[in-house]
Each structure stands twice: as structure tokens, then as C-alpha cells.
Design a protein around this motif. Structure first.
Motif, PDB file in Angstrom:
ATOM      1  N   LYS A 257      34.616  52.164  49.565  1.00 13.60           N
ATOM      2  CA  LYS A 257      34.688  51.369  48.338  1.00 13.60           C
ATOM      3  C   LYS A 257      33.302  51.293  47.690  1.00 13.60           C
ATOM      4  O   LYS A 257      32.301  51.039  48.361  1.00 13.60           O
ATOM      5  N   THR A 258      33.286  51.489  46.390  1.00 10.76           N
ATOM      6  CA  THR A 258      32.053  51.384  45.627  1.00 10.76           C
ATOM      7  C   THR A 258      31.869  49.945  45.143  1.00 10.76           C
ATOM      8  O   THR A 258      32.776  49.111  45.242  1.00 10.76           O
ATOM      9  N   LYS A 259      30.689  49.665  44.595  1.00 11.88           N
ATOM     10  CA  LYS A 259      30.472  48.357  44.005  1.00 11.88           C
ATOM     11  C   LYS A 259      31.473  48.091  42.891  1.00 11.88           C
ATOM     12  O   LYS A 259      31.988  46.974  42.749  1.00 11.88           O
ATOM     13  N   GLU A 260      31.805  49.122  42.116  1.00 12.72           N
ATOM     14  CA  GLU A 260      32.786  48.961  41.042  1.00 12.72           C
ATOM     15  C   GLU A 260      34.156  48.624  41.616  1.00 12.72           C
ATOM     16  O   GLU A 260      34.914  47.828  41.035  1.00 12.72           O
ATOM     17  N   ASP A 261      34.507  49.231  42.760  1.00 11.41           N
ATOM     18  CA  ASP A 261      35.770  48.884  43.419  1.00 11.41           C
ATOM     19  C   ASP A 261      35.787  47.410  43.796  1.00 11.41           C
ATOM     20  O   ASP A 261      36.792  46.710  43.585  1.00 11.41           O
ATOM     21  N   TRP A 262      34.672  46.935  44.376  1.00 10.39           N
ATOM     22  CA  TRP A 262      34.622  45.524  44.789  1.00 10.39           C
ATOM     23  C   TRP A 262      34.712  44.596  43.586  1.00 10.39           C
ATOM     24  O   TRP A 262      35.369  43.551  43.643  1.00 10.39           O
ATOM     25  N   LEU A 263      34.066  44.965  42.500  1.00  9.45           N
ATOM     26  CA  LEU A 263      34.146  44.134  41.301  1.00  9.45           C
ATOM     27  C   LEU A 263      35.572  44.091  40.763  1.00  9.45           C
ATOM     28  O   LEU A 263      36.045  43.045  40.291  1.00  9.45           O
ATOM     29  N   ALA A 264      36.277  45.226  40.839  1.00 10.28           N
ATOM     30  CA  ALA A 264      37.676  45.255  40.396  1.00 10.28           C
ATOM     31  C   ALA A 264      38.551  44.409  41.321  1.00 10.28           C
ATOM     32  O   ALA A 264      39.476  43.715  40.861  1.00 10.28           O
ATOM     33  N   ILE A 265      38.268  44.443  42.615  1.00  8.07           N
ATOM     34  CA  ILE A 265      39.011  43.611  43.577  1.00  8.07           C
ATOM     35  C   ILE A 265      38.747  42.138  43.292  1.00  8.07           C
ATOM     36  O   ILE A 265      39.678  41.309  43.287  1.00  8.07           O
ATOM     37  N   GLU A 266      37.485  41.801  43.054  1.00  6.03           N
ATOM     38  CA  GLU A 266      37.130  40.416  42.726  1.00  6.03           C
ATOM     39  C   GLU A 266      37.896  39.943  41.490  1.00  6.03           C
ATOM     40  O   GLU A 266      38.469  38.851  41.469  1.00  6.03           O
ATOM     41  N   GLU A 267      37.904  40.773  40.450  1.00  3.97           N
ATOM     42  CA  GLU A 267      38.586  40.398  39.214  1.00  3.97           C
ATOM     43  C   GLU A 267      40.097  40.298  39.417  1.00  3.97           C
ATOM     44  O   GLU A 267      40.754  39.407  38.857  1.00  3.97           O
ATOM     45  N   LYS A 268      40.661  41.206  40.208  1.00  2.00           N
ATOM     46  CA  LYS A 268      42.108  41.161  40.484  1.00  2.00           C
ATOM     47  C   LYS A 268      42.490  39.850  41.155  1.00  2.00           C
ATOM     48  O   LYS A 268      43.485  39.204  40.771  1.00  2.00           O
ATOM     49  N   ILE A 269      41.709  39.433  42.142  1.00  8.03           N
ATOM     50  CA  ILE A 269      42.014  38.178  42.843  1.00  8.03           C
ATOM     51  C   ILE A 269      41.888  37.000  41.887  1.00  8.03           C
ATOM     52  O   ILE A 269      42.774  36.140  41.808  1.00  8.03           O
ATOM     53  N   ALA A 270      40.788  36.952  41.148  1.00 11.09           N
ATOM     54  CA  ALA A 270      40.551  35.816  40.255  1.00 11.09           C
ATOM     55  C   ALA A 270      41.604  35.715  39.165  1.00 11.09           C
ATOM     56  O   ALA A 270      42.056  34.617  38.825  1.00 11.09           O
ATOM     57  N   SER A 271      42.029  36.846  38.611  1.00  8.30           N
ATOM     58  CA  SER A 271      42.983  36.820  37.502  1.00  8.30           C
ATOM     59  C   SER A 271      44.428  36.641  37.954  1.00  8.30           C
ATOM     60  O   SER A 271      45.283  36.252  37.152  1.00  8.30           O
ATOM     61  N   SER A 272      44.716  36.922  39.224  1.00  3.66           N
ATOM     62  CA  SER A 272      46.098  36.847  39.715  1.00  3.66           C
ATOM     63  C   SER A 272      46.400  35.573  40.482  1.00  3.66           C
ATOM     64  O   SER A 272      47.524  35.383  40.941  1.00  3.66           O
ATOM     65  N   ASP A 273      45.400  34.718  40.644  1.00  5.54           N
ATOM     66  CA  ASP A 273      45.577  33.452  41.360  1.00  5.54           C
ATOM     67  C   ASP A 273      45.585  32.319  40.332  1.00  5.54           C
ATOM     68  O   ASP A 273      44.529  31.900  39.854  1.00  5.54           O
ATOM     69  N   PRO A 274      46.762  31.793  39.982  1.00  2.77           N
ATOM     70  CA  PRO A 274      46.813  30.754  38.946  1.00  2.77           C
ATOM     71  C   PRO A 274      46.070  29.479  39.321  1.00  2.77           C
ATOM     72  O   PRO A 274      45.747  28.674  38.440  1.00  2.77           O
ATOM     73  N   TRP A 275      45.809  29.271  40.617  1.00  6.04           N
ATOM     74  CA  TRP A 275      45.242  27.992  41.066  1.00  6.04           C
ATOM     75  C   TRP A 275      43.792  28.106  41.533  1.00  6.04           C
ATOM     76  O   TRP A 275      43.210  27.126  41.966  1.00  6.04           O
ATOM     77  N   HIS A 276      43.209  29.284  41.477  1.00  4.76           N
ATOM     78  CA  HIS A 276      41.769  29.473  41.645  1.00  4.76           C
ATOM     79  C   HIS A 276      41.245  28.886  42.956  1.00  4.76           C
ATOM     80  O   HIS A 276      40.443  27.958  42.981  1.00  4.76           O
ATOM     81  N   HIS A 277      41.720  29.470  44.043  1.00  5.46           N
ATOM     82  CA  HIS A 277      41.215  29.101  45.367  1.00  5.46           C
ATOM     83  C   HIS A 277      39.762  29.553  45.537  1.00  5.46           C
ATOM     84  O   HIS A 277      39.230  30.320  44.746  1.00  5.46           O
ATOM     85  N   MET A 278      39.157  29.091  46.629  1.00  4.80           N
ATOM     86  CA  MET A 278      37.812  29.521  46.984  1.00  4.80           C
ATOM     87  C   MET A 278      37.804  31.046  47.159  1.00  4.80           C
ATOM     88  O   MET A 278      38.719  31.623  47.754  1.00  4.80           O
ATOM     89  N   LEU A 279      36.753  31.690  46.634  1.00  3.69           N
ATOM     90  CA  LEU A 279      36.661  33.146  46.680  1.00  3.69           C
ATOM     91  C   LEU A 279      35.231  33.546  47.038  1.00  3.69           C
ATOM     92  O   LEU A 279      34.272  33.166  46.358  1.00  3.69           O
ATOM     93  N   GLY A 280      35.095  34.314  48.125  1.00  6.18           N
ATOM     94  CA  GLY A 280      33.786  34.800  48.553  1.00  6.18           C
ATOM     95  C   GLY A 280      33.903  36.206  49.112  1.00  6.18           C
ATOM     96  O   GLY A 280      34.985  36.790  49.181  1.00  6.18           O
ATOM     97  N   ASN A 281      32.776  36.773  49.513  1.00  4.75           N
ATOM     98  CA  ASN A 281      32.751  38.121  50.076  1.00  4.75           C
ATOM     99  C   ASN A 281      31.671  38.168  51.144  1.00  4.75           C
ATOM    100  O   ASN A 281      30.494  37.938  50.861  1.00  4.75           O
ATOM    101  N   HIS A 282      32.067  38.467  52.360  1.00  2.56           N
ATOM    102  CA  HIS A 282      31.196  38.402  53.534  1.00  2.56           C
ATOM    103  C   HIS A 282      30.468  39.732  53.736  1.00  2.56           C
ATOM    104  O   HIS A 282      31.035  40.799  53.524  1.00  2.56           O
ATOM    105  N   ASN A 283      29.219  39.673  54.160  1.00  4.53           N
ATOM    106  CA  ASN A 283      28.356  40.840  54.299  1.00  4.53           C
ATOM    107  C   ASN A 283      28.010  41.131  55.749  1.00  4.53           C
ATOM    108  O   ASN A 283      28.181  40.290  56.630  1.00  4.53           O
ATOM    109  N   CYS A 284      27.466  42.319  55.941  1.00 11.00           N
ATOM    110  CA  CYS A 284      26.775  42.609  57.196  1.00 11.00           C
ATOM    111  C   CYS A 284      25.273  42.469  56.978  1.00 11.00           C
ATOM    112  O   CYS A 284      24.612  41.696  57.651  1.00 11.00           O
ATOM    113  N   PHE A 285      24.760  43.204  55.978  1.00 12.77           N
ATOM    114  CA  PHE A 285      23.324  43.161  55.707  1.00 12.77           C
ATOM    115  C   PHE A 285      23.019  42.510  54.345  1.00 12.77           C
ATOM    116  O   PHE A 285      22.324  41.518  54.279  1.00 12.77           O
ATOM    117  N   ARG A 286      23.520  43.076  53.292  1.00  8.05           N
ATOM    118  CA  ARG A 286      23.188  42.603  51.944  1.00  8.05           C
ATOM    119  C   ARG A 286      24.266  41.654  51.454  1.00  8.05           C
ATOM    120  O   ARG A 286      25.431  42.043  51.292  1.00  8.05           O
TER     121      ARG A 286
END
Length: 561
Positions: A257-286
Motif C-alpha cells: 500500500k502506498t501513502k495514497e492508498d492509505w489516504l484513500a482508506i482514511e477517507e473511505k472510513i471517514a465518509s462511510s461512517d455516519p457517526w464518526h467513531h475514533m479513527l487512528g493508524n498505528h505505526n511500526c517506525f514512522r
């Protein structure tokens, strides 16, 4: 039904001709002038469902469109109304006492205003174990101090977890690839049943949507399939108030997955969740940049837990140390913390207003792992599969939770001395020293006994500041990452100083002159609270036993709650 509960509309119809994941069924729920649009999902066996989360009381009307049509109405009572259940085709799925957890600055609150002090644990592959082991884990969690858990949707292949699950999220195509348009409904039904068990004991589920530890091909699905999978999951789960979305575990190791893929995933979750739950992304290094509007908090894997206050100041959002290594005795460094170190990291993080996450990793076959499970399952490690907790840290994390939940409000970093300057520029630090806000503590973290500074003390402070500023910001931040003092406050209502590994015989604290305080000495390892004095104000000297892991708590007397 009552506010903060989840309803389910169920309909019968023909199975969809094409995709069973993305189906044409939706509903509009209207209260007054406010309308929420919700997508439904196919649940198998000719059954369609639409779920709705009622975050406001009132009279609701709904209209269903697409493959199924229908309409109706229902009443949502306030959260504190007497419990009433009604039929009319509406099935109550998940009651919630306080609503969805949302960020409130650097803190967490439920929708009803109740603060949420997150105490997390980790069982990555819980949902992919046999029923007996999952049952045992659920029983353990019901008695444990944790109110949040990180777990995966997809099975995980990694050391200490190589078993084959009984069910998978999707059916396979003839060529062996995953057909995301055809979910395996047995998997999703069983997954949901376990989610509801966790919700029923007050545990928030931080649901990990992707990860790199895979031998089945889920981590390498095309982006088109990733988005179809997310669409189905969000249609099915987003009305549950007890869920958080974690885009990934160690997203930066998901090399397909590229950074653009992750941004699209982020947007998909945010736009498809009518109630806006907590949203984060866990790292190993960065770490994933939490400054974007969709991201609610910093989900951070790091051993530099001394930087929590700095990151709170930098981003103005909750900081969750979702991985700081684990209590255990594995050969790997990340799984071999002592109980003392695990507890220490929790106190370092939570004293300044962050949130820490636990894990337990005892090597199979060693005495510490002998009681990992009573199910007969071999090589059970809590962090991977669950089972039973046998470490020294859970009881002491429970003690910390009891302390923090007894306070009138959550803690924020108390910017004392040089430790309070992490992340600040030269000009910001100079301004602090000119104002005197940062006076009273030297670079070693020991408070000076000065109600009014003497000329000598002022000169010494300026010397320290000049030498300190000579390092430059990058070097200063590395210097401070070693940790000096850990202090937090809830306005002027409560103050907490964690002395960490210092073996002080005494310490001095500064309290406002305008209030009086009750002071307690906390032994964070022995789990004791010893009253020191009442009616305290101003500069106070507190005697300590000369041992590590002590804390001093001062709570304002006669607080009106």
C-alpha cells in the motif's frame, strides 16, 4: 428505545444477483429537520439489515429504499429514561450507557460528557481462535482492568500465532484468491457475537482493519478489493457505539500500500461512517500524521513514552501509546519487559494525560506461561491469542485506573522545569523564563524551595536557561526524551507527581495559595495510598521512603461536583 442504543431493521428478499457486499439498500432516518442516511447490508439467507445508532432522543421517521422498500417511525427516550423495549420489527442490538467515545482536546469523552480514561490491552488474533479459548479470554477480560482492546479483523500469521482459523471473512474464487464481493456470513456473524460480548462488559474495541502479518493474501489485496471490504464492514458495524477504527497495525510495514492508498482508506472510513467513531493508524517506525481532520488521535508505537506531553502540545489531540512493548520473557526485546517496567510506562504516560496500552508475552513452556490457559491449547501467548493473564502489571494497572478515575477531571501535562519545554522553540522557552512560569526546577528535576526567588536563584535560573538553549531544539528534545519528571494536573483541582525511579527521601511541591489540598503518598508497586496531610497550600515538603515508583497526589478539598 433509549438514546445511545443501536437498532436493527430486518427485511426478507431475494439474494442479490451480483455483489453480496455492496448492495442497493439504504434508509433515511429523520428527526425534525435532521436526517441521517444509512446504508444497509446483506446478511445471507435472503436477509437484509439496516442498523441505526440513536445519539439524540426524539421522534424518528425512517424510509427504506433500493432492493427493499418500507417506512415507519419510533421514539427514542433520553439515556436516563426507564428501560423500555418495543417490537414493531425493531431489534435492539447494543445498549450503550454513555454513547460513542470522541476526542475532547487531548482527552476522551463519551457523548454524554463522561470522561473516558482508556486502559488498553492487546490480543491481536483473538477472533481467530477456537471457541473455548475465546470464551476463556472473555472471562479474563470481564475481571481485568482494561476497558479497551486492540484486535484484528483479518487472521494474523506471526511468531506464537500460526494456527489456521476455522472461518475467513470472504469466500474464495476458483483460483484461490479472495472474493470480497461474497462475504462468509458465518465469519461475520460469529465476529459480531464476540464484539457484543466485549461491549457488554464495558470494553471499547479498537478494530484493526489491515496488517502486514499474513500468509493468506489479505495484506496484498488490490485497492479496489480493500475498499469493497471496508464498505461492507462499515455498513455492518458503524452503528455500534463501542468501536474504534484502526486503519492498520504497523501500517508502514504494509508495503503493498502506498501513502495514497492509505489516504484513500482514511477517507473511505471517514465518509462511510455516519457517526464518526475514533479513527487512528498505528505505526511500526514512522507515526501516521494525526493532524488531518479525519484522524482523531495519535496511535503511536514507541518506547519514548516521555514524549507524550510534547505530542499533546504539538497536535492538540489525544495521544495513545498503543504499543510500548509488553510484559513477558520472550527472546525478542519487544516482549520482555519486567512487570515493573510495564507499570512504570503506564504511570509515565498517564500522569501527563496520555493513554497507555498493555500486552502480555510469556514464552510458551516457561513457568510464567504454565497458566496461560486451561483449554489445553498449546503455546498460548496473551498478546496473540488471549487466554489468562499471569503478569504482575494488570493488578497495578487497576490501581492506577482507580487513582485516575477518582480525580475530578483528566490530567494534562504540568509544565515544570525543563521537562515542560519539550517541543518548544528557543523563543517560546525564552518567553517562559522571562515570565517566570518555568522557574523553580533545575535540569535535574529538583524543585527549589523559593516562594520568592532570591537574586542568586534568579541568576542561577538564567545560567541554566542559557546553557540549555545552547543545545539547539533537536538536541534538547533528544535530551528531554530521557525523561526527568512526570507531573500532571486537572486545572487547580488535582495535581499528580510521579517520581519514577528516583529514590527521594523528600520532595517539594507547589500548590495554589487560593485553595487547600489533601495530599497522599502513593506506592505504585505496592498499591497503597497513604494520607500525608490535609489543608495544604503553597509550597509543601513531602517526606518519601527513598524507594522507586512513588507518587504524590494532591486533590483540592471541598470541590463542588
Amino acid at each position: 428505545m433509549r438514546q445511545y442504543e443501536t437498532l436493527e431493521l430486518t427485511f426478507c428478499g431475494e439474494a442479490p444477483a451480483g455483489s453480496e457486499a455492496v448492495v442497493d439498500i439504504s434508509a433515511e432516518f429523520t428527526r425534525g429537520e435532521h436526517t441521517v442516511c444509512v446504508k444497509g447490508f446483506y446478511a445471507g439467507d435472503g436477509t437484509y439489515k439496516i442498523r441505526f445508532y440513536a445519539d439524540e432522543p426524539g421522534e424518528y421517521r425512517y424510509r427504506v429504499r433500493g432492493l427493499i422498500s418500507g417506512s415507519g417511525s419510533f421514539t427514542v427516550e433520553p439515556a436516563d429514561a426507564p428501560v423500555r423495549r418495543r417490537a414493531d420489527g425493531l431489534l435492539l442490538q447494543v445498549p450503550s450507557e454513555h454513547g460513542i467515545v470522541r476526542p475532547d482536546g487531548c482527552h476522551l469523552r463519551f457523548q454524554d460528557g463522561t470522561y473516558f480514561q482508556a486502559f488498553g490491552t492487546t490480543v491481536y488474533a483473538l477472533m481467530h481462535q477456537n471457541s473455548a479459548l475465546i470464551d476463556e479470554t472473555m472471562q479474563t477480560l470481564a475481571r481485568a482492568p482494561f476497558n479497551k482492546i486492540r484486535l484484528c479483523v483479518f487472521p494474523k500469521h506471526y511468531r506464537y500465532n500460526t494456527n489456521e482459523p476455522e472461518y475467513y471473512p470472504f469466500r474464495r474464487r476458483p483460483d484461490g484468491s479472495w472474493d470480497v464481493d461474497h462475504p462468509d456470513f458465518v465469519f461475520w456473524d460469529q465476529f459480531e457475537e464476540r464484539l457484543r460480548e466485549l461491549f457488554s462488559v464495558g470494553i471499547q474495541v479498537d478494530l484493526i482493519l489491515f496488517h502486514p502479518y499474513d500468509r493468506w493474501g489479505f495484506s496484498a489485496m488490490p485497492q479496489k478489493d480493500n475498499l469493497i471490504y471496508l464498505d461492507y464492514l462499515l455498513r455492518r458495524f458503524s452503528a455500534y457505539p463501542g468501536l474504534w477504527w484502526s486503519m492498520a497495525n504497523e501500517y508502514d510495514l504494509c508495503f503493498s500500500k502506498t501513502k495514497e492508498d492509505w489516504l484513500a482508506i482514511e477517507e473511505k472510513i471517514a465518509s462511510s461512517d455516519p457517526w464518526h467513531h475514533m479513527l487512528g493508524n498505528h505505526n511500526c517506525f514512522r507515526y501516521w500524521d494525526p493532524s488531518g481532520e479525519n484522524i482523531t488521535h495519535l496511535s503511536w508505537q514507541t518506547r519514548m513514552v516521555t514524549r507524550v506531553g510534547e505530542m499533546m502540545r504539538r497536535f492538540g489531540k489525544p495521544v495513545l501509546i498503543d504499543e510500548c512493548c509488553y510484559e513477558g520473557n520472550l527472546p525478542e526485546s519487544w516482549g520482555s519487559l519486567s512487570g515493573e517496567e510495564m507499570v512504570q510506562r503506564f504511570w509515565r504516560v498517564d500522569t501527563v494525560g496520555g493513554y497507555c496500552t498493555h500486552g502480555e508475552t510469556f514464552f510458551p513452556g516457561t513457568p510464567e506461561a504454565e497458566k496461560a490457559t486451561d483449554t489445553g491449547e498449546p503455546e498460548v501467548v496473551w498478546w496473540a491469542k488471549g487466554g489468562k493473564l499471569n503478569g504482575k502489571s494488570p493488578a497495578r494497572i487497576a490501581f492506577l485506573r482507580s487513582v485516575l478515575e477518582s480525580l475530578p477531571a483528566p490530567l494534562s501535562p504540568l509544565p515544570e522545569g525543563f521537562a515542560g519545554t519539550a517541543g518548544l522553540s528557543d523563543e517560546e522557552i525564552k518567553a517562559l523564563y522571562r515570565s517566570g512560569e518555568n522557574a523553580g526546577e533545575d535540569a535535574g528535576g529538583n524543585a527549589e524551595d523559593t516562594a520568592e526567588e532570591t537574586a542568586d536563584a534568579q541568576l542561577q535560573r538564567r545560567r541554566f536557561a542559557k546553557a540549555y538553549l545552547s543545545m539547539g531544539q533537536a538536541e534538547r528534545d533528544l535530551y528531554l526524551a530521557a525523561g526527568f519528571s512526570f507531573a500532571g494536573h486537572a486545572g487547580e483541582d488535582a495535581y499528580l507527581w510521579y517520581k519514577d525511579t528516583q529514590c527521594c527521601a523528600q520532595t517539594q511541591i507547589r500548590l495554589p495559595e487560593t485553595h487547600t489540598y489533601r495530599i497522599e503518598l502513593l506506592d505504585t508497586w505496592e498499591m497503597t495510598r497513604t494520607p500525608v496531610r490535609t489543608g495544604a497550600h503553597g509550597t509543601c515538603q513531602v517526606e518519601l521512603p527513598g524507594k522507586p515508583y512513588m507518587a504524590v497526589l494532591a486533590v483540592r478539598e471541598n470541590i463542588k461536583k
